[in-house]
Design a protein around this motif. Structure first.
Motif, PDB file in Angstrom:
ATOM      1  N   LEU A 191     -13.935 -33.054  72.109  1.00 59.52           N
ATOM      2  CA  LEU A 191     -13.658 -32.852  70.691  1.00 59.52           C
ATOM      3  C   LEU A 191     -14.445 -31.647  70.175  1.00 59.52           C
ATOM      4  CD1 LEU A 191     -13.570 -36.480  69.185  1.00 59.52           C
ATOM      5  CD2 LEU A 191     -11.658 -34.951  69.627  1.00 59.52           C
ATOM      6  N   VAL A 192     -13.741 -30.730  69.519  1.00 59.95           N
ATOM      7  CA  VAL A 192     -14.381 -29.547  68.945  1.00 59.95           C
ATOM      8  C   VAL A 192     -13.936 -29.391  67.498  1.00 59.95           C
ATOM      9  CG1 VAL A 192     -14.612 -28.322  71.137  1.00 59.95           C
ATOM     10  CG2 VAL A 192     -12.525 -28.057  69.802  1.00 59.95           C
ATOM     11  N   ASP A 193     -14.825 -28.802  66.690  1.00 58.42           N
ATOM     12  CA  ASP A 193     -14.526 -28.541  65.284  1.00 58.42           C
ATOM     13  C   ASP A 193     -13.932 -27.138  65.184  1.00 58.42           C
ATOM     14  OD1 ASP A 193     -14.390 -28.313  62.575  1.00 58.42           O
ATOM     15  OD2 ASP A 193     -16.538 -28.561  62.198  1.00 58.42           O
ATOM     16  N   LEU A 194     -12.726 -27.026  64.620  1.00 56.66           N
ATOM     17  CA  LEU A 194     -12.045 -25.738  64.531  1.00 56.66           C
ATOM     18  C   LEU A 194     -12.702 -24.781  63.534  1.00 56.66           C
ATOM     19  CD1 LEU A 194      -8.266 -26.768  64.580  1.00 56.66           C
ATOM     20  CD2 LEU A 194      -9.519 -25.560  66.364  1.00 56.66           C
ATOM     21  N   LEU A 195     -13.333 -25.307  62.497  1.00 56.57           N
ATOM     22  CA  LEU A 195     -13.813 -24.459  61.411  1.00 56.57           C
ATOM     23  C   LEU A 195     -14.855 -23.436  61.862  1.00 56.57           C
ATOM     24  CD1 LEU A 195     -13.960 -26.995  58.436  1.00 56.57           C
ATOM     25  CD2 LEU A 195     -12.029 -25.731  59.389  1.00 56.57           C
ATOM     26  N   PRO A 196     -15.926 -23.828  62.563  1.00 55.96           N
ATOM     27  CA  PRO A 196     -16.888 -22.805  63.002  1.00 55.96           C
ATOM     28  C   PRO A 196     -16.300 -21.808  63.992  1.00 55.96           C
ATOM     29  CG  PRO A 196     -17.440 -24.947  63.941  1.00 55.96           C
ATOM     30  CD  PRO A 196     -16.377 -25.186  62.923  1.00 55.96           C
ATOM     31  N   ILE A 197     -15.303 -22.226  64.771  1.00 52.37           N
ATOM     32  CA  ILE A 197     -14.664 -21.317  65.726  1.00 52.37           C
ATOM     33  C   ILE A 197     -13.911 -20.222  64.974  1.00 52.37           C
ATOM     34  CG2 ILE A 197     -12.868 -21.142  67.496  1.00 52.37           C
ATOM     35  CD1 ILE A 197     -13.639 -23.946  68.428  1.00 52.37           C
TER      36      ILE A 197
ATOM     37  N   THR B 116       4.721 -36.832  64.335  1.00 57.20           N
ATOM     38  CA  THR B 116       3.287 -36.963  64.596  1.00 57.20           C
ATOM     39  C   THR B 116       2.513 -35.994  63.703  1.00 57.20           C
ATOM     40  OG1 THR B 116       3.396 -35.344  66.380  1.00 57.20           O
ATOM     41  CG2 THR B 116       3.682 -37.667  66.974  1.00 57.20           C
ATOM     42  N   GLN B 117       1.228 -36.318  63.465  1.00 60.52           N
ATOM     43  CA  GLN B 117       0.391 -35.465  62.627  1.00 60.52           C
ATOM     44  C   GLN B 117      -0.168 -34.305  63.444  1.00 60.52           C
ATOM     45  OE1 GLN B 117      -0.322 -35.767  59.166  1.00 60.52           O
ATOM     46  NE2 GLN B 117       1.489 -37.071  59.419  1.00 60.52           N
ATOM     47  N   GLU B 118      -0.204 -33.123  62.840  1.00 62.12           N
ATOM     48  CA  GLU B 118      -0.718 -31.954  63.529  1.00 62.12           C
ATOM     49  C   GLU B 118      -1.547 -31.093  62.581  1.00 62.12           C
ATOM     50  OE1 GLU B 118       2.542 -29.638  65.020  1.00 62.12           O
ATOM     51  OE2 GLU B 118       3.110 -28.888  63.048  1.00 62.12           O
ATOM     52  N   ILE B 119      -2.433 -30.298  63.195  1.00 64.79           N
ATOM     53  CA  ILE B 119      -3.243 -29.321  62.469  1.00 64.79           C
ATOM     54  C   ILE B 119      -2.579 -27.968  62.633  1.00 64.79           C
ATOM     55  CG2 ILE B 119      -5.514 -28.263  62.238  1.00 64.79           C
ATOM     56  CD1 ILE B 119      -5.478 -31.237  61.612  1.00 64.79           C
ATOM     57  N   ARG B 120      -2.400 -27.241  61.545  1.00 61.45           N
ATOM     58  CA  ARG B 120      -1.719 -25.946  61.606  1.00 61.45           C
ATOM     59  C   ARG B 120      -2.638 -24.854  61.043  1.00 61.45           C
ATOM     60  NH1 ARG B 120       4.356 -25.431  59.433  1.00 61.45           N
ATOM     61  NH2 ARG B 120       4.540 -26.993  61.092  1.00 61.45           N
ATOM     62  N   ILE B 121      -2.975 -23.874  61.889  1.00 65.30           N
ATOM     63  CA  ILE B 121      -3.768 -22.720  61.451  1.00 65.30           C
ATOM     64  C   ILE B 121      -2.822 -21.532  61.333  1.00 65.30           C
ATOM     65  CG2 ILE B 121      -5.679 -21.156  61.985  1.00 65.30           C
ATOM     66  CD1 ILE B 121      -5.503 -24.573  63.603  1.00 65.30           C
TER      67      ILE B 121
ATOM     68  N   MET C  70     -11.401 -31.819  63.593  1.00 68.48           N
ATOM     69  CA  MET C  70     -11.632 -32.018  65.021  1.00 68.48           C
ATOM     70  C   MET C  70     -10.319 -32.090  65.797  1.00 68.48           C
ATOM     71  SD  MET C  70     -14.910 -32.184  64.694  1.00 68.48           S
ATOM     72  CE  MET C  70     -15.403 -32.580  66.369  1.00 68.48           C
ATOM     73  N   ILE C  71     -10.305 -31.421  66.951  1.00 68.98           N
ATOM     74  CA  ILE C  71      -9.192 -31.565  67.889  1.00 68.98           C
ATOM     75  C   ILE C  71      -9.778 -31.655  69.298  1.00 68.98           C
ATOM     76  CG2 ILE C  71      -7.633 -30.194  66.427  1.00 68.98           C
ATOM     77  CD1 ILE C  71      -7.851 -28.013  68.675  1.00 68.98           C
TER      78      ILE C  71
ATOM     79  N   PHE D  42      -1.745 -27.776  66.481  1.00 62.55           N
ATOM     80  CA  PHE D  42      -2.411 -28.654  67.442  1.00 62.55           C
ATOM     81  C   PHE D  42      -2.188 -30.114  67.059  1.00 62.55           C
ATOM     82  CE2 PHE D  42      -4.822 -24.714  67.293  1.00 62.55           C
ATOM     83  CZ  PHE D  42      -5.054 -24.421  68.621  1.00 62.55           C
ATOM     84  N   PRO D  43      -2.042 -30.993  68.049  1.00 64.70           N
ATOM     85  CA  PRO D  43      -1.988 -32.422  67.721  1.00 64.70           C
ATOM     86  C   PRO D  43      -3.308 -32.863  67.086  1.00 64.70           C
ATOM     87  CG  PRO D  43      -1.362 -32.020  70.016  1.00 64.70           C
ATOM     88  CD  PRO D  43      -1.926 -30.744  69.492  1.00 64.70           C
ATOM     89  N   GLN D  44      -3.224 -33.668  66.053  1.00 62.35           N
ATOM     90  CA  GLN D  44      -4.433 -34.131  65.380  1.00 62.35           C
ATOM     91  C   GLN D  44      -5.161 -35.138  66.252  1.00 62.35           C
ATOM     92  OE1 GLN D  44      -3.687 -35.332  61.394  1.00 62.35           O
ATOM     93  NE2 GLN D  44      -5.796 -35.072  60.756  1.00 62.35           N
ATOM     94  N   ALA D  45      -6.478 -34.967  66.379  1.00 64.73           N
ATOM     95  CA  ALA D  45      -7.269 -35.888  67.218  1.00 64.73           C
ATOM     96  C   ALA D  45      -7.248 -37.279  66.611  1.00 64.73           C
ATOM     97  CB  ALA D  45      -8.696 -35.386  67.325  1.00 64.73           C
ATOM     98  N   LYS D  46      -7.088 -38.274  67.470  1.00 62.87           N
ATOM     99  CA  LYS D  46      -7.079 -39.643  66.995  1.00 62.87           C
ATOM    100  C   LYS D  46      -8.489 -40.083  66.630  1.00 62.87           C
ATOM    101  CE  LYS D  46      -3.090 -40.971  69.801  1.00 62.87           C
ATOM    102  NZ  LYS D  46      -2.584 -41.863  70.867  1.00 62.87           N
ATOM    103  N   ALA D  47      -8.587 -40.821  65.535  1.00 62.03           N
ATOM    104  CA  ALA D  47      -9.894 -41.317  65.111  1.00 62.03           C
ATOM    105  C   ALA D  47     -10.389 -42.361  66.116  1.00 62.03           C
ATOM    106  CB  ALA D  47      -9.793 -41.942  63.720  1.00 62.03           C
TER     107      ALA D  47
END
Length: 319
Positions: A159-165, A236-241, A194-195, A310-315
């Motif tokens: 698991l990584v946080d996209l924001l600092p990247i 499905t839920q996804e994160i879009r940048i 997180m993804i 990206f697929p959203q990471a499952k909690a």
């Protein structure tokens, strides 16, 4: 394969390919197996391999008929892979040979007539430095693409946080933005996103997308990097940048081919910008490994938007 083939009719009336007829006649005459390859143009181009095997079939009278077992193998996918490999080697060789030829030429010049000319020497050394940098970047992209392809079947599980990247990439490209006089706007949420991903590959991905926007969309004077979440086409839920520029945009006929290796909308402009023609191909392969997708939207003279989904990471399950 042969819609005109009818029971109890002469086979060659329906099997029009000369390669098929020749192999069939030879197999009948020699009663030995024969192989043939041919290109079938209808309904689409397909490379076929034909195996003809004589097979004795017992009859009710105690004898045997000589029948021909014809087995057709569709070789089109293999042929296309071979063509892609050949094209890749040819393109890579060409891209490496061009700066190498420039380096060799300027070295010869510096050893000869420009040996005692300080101004020429300084100018030529600057060009040689640029060509060497271009070659090094191409090799780096080739190695990165190879590494991603080798691990394409292994999905990242960290698991990584996209924001600092994203912020790190934007900060690193700030000198380029100043040079191109482009204002970069970052719109990111306050809480971590997180993804499951590979941090180094994600850095390379966002670096390519934002750098492309700064180089090829610079005339718009502004680049927007934003992050949203929502439902994908399958629900499905996804994160879009999204990386949006306001430059000249991309003509519709180029959009389907942008992620092909070495494909460029404008070859001269791409090379003058230091592009290798592998950036978006690398982005696509990284997204594939992360089980994501790349969306490209553009209208000529209205800029372009590249979205990495990206697929959203499952909690984690609550205990």
């Amino acid at each position: 394969l042969a819609p005109a083939l009818r029971r109890n009719e002469i086979a060659q009336f329906a099997l029009r390919s000369p390669e098929i007829i020749t192999a069939l006649r030879e197999a009948i005459a020699t009663t030995e197996p024969r192989r043939a390859t041919y290109l079938d143009h209808v309904p689409v181009d397909r490379w076929m391999e034909l195996m003809i095997t004589p097979v004795p079939v017992p009859t009710s009278f105690g004898g045997a008929d000589k029948c021909m077992l014809m087995t057709f193998h569709d070789q089109t996918p293999l042929r296309r892979v071979e063509e892609m490999r050949a094209d890749f080697v040819a393109n890579a060789s060409h891209e490496l040979r061009t700066p190498l030829a420039a380096l060799s030429g300027f070295i010869d010049t510096l050893q000869g007539q420009a040996k005692d000319d300080p101004k020429a020497r300084e100018r030529f050394l600057g060009i040689m430095h640029n060509q060497a940098t271009r070659m090094a970047r191409l090799i780096d992209d080739l190695l990165s693409l190879s590494r991603v392809e080798l691990s394409a079947h292994v999905r990242p599980d960290t698991l990584v946080d996209l924001l600092p990247i994203i912020r790190q990439v934007a900060d690193g490209l700030e000198p380029l933005a100043r040079e191109r006089q482009v204002e970069v706007e970052i719109h990111l949420p306050d809480s971590p996103v997180m993804i499951a991903g590979d941090r180094e590959e994600l850095l390379r991905l966002f670096e390519n997308l934002i750098e492309n926007a700064l180089k090829y969309g610079a005339s718009g004077g502004r680049v927007i990097v934003s992050l949203t979440s929502g439902a994908a086409t399958d629900g499905t839920q996804e994160i879009r940048i999204m990386v949006r520029d306001f430059g000249p945009g991309i003509a519709p006929e180029h959009l389907p081919r942008l992620t092909e290796r070495f494909y460029r909308v404008d070859v001269g402009d791409s090379r003058s910008q230091g592009g290798t023609g592998l950036g978006l191909s690398l982005v696509k392969h990284i997204l594939n490994r992360h089980r994501g997708r790349l969306l490209i939207e553009s209208v000529p003279r209205q800029g372009a938007t590249f979205s990495a989904c990206f697929p959203q990471a499952k909690a984690p399950a609550q205990i």
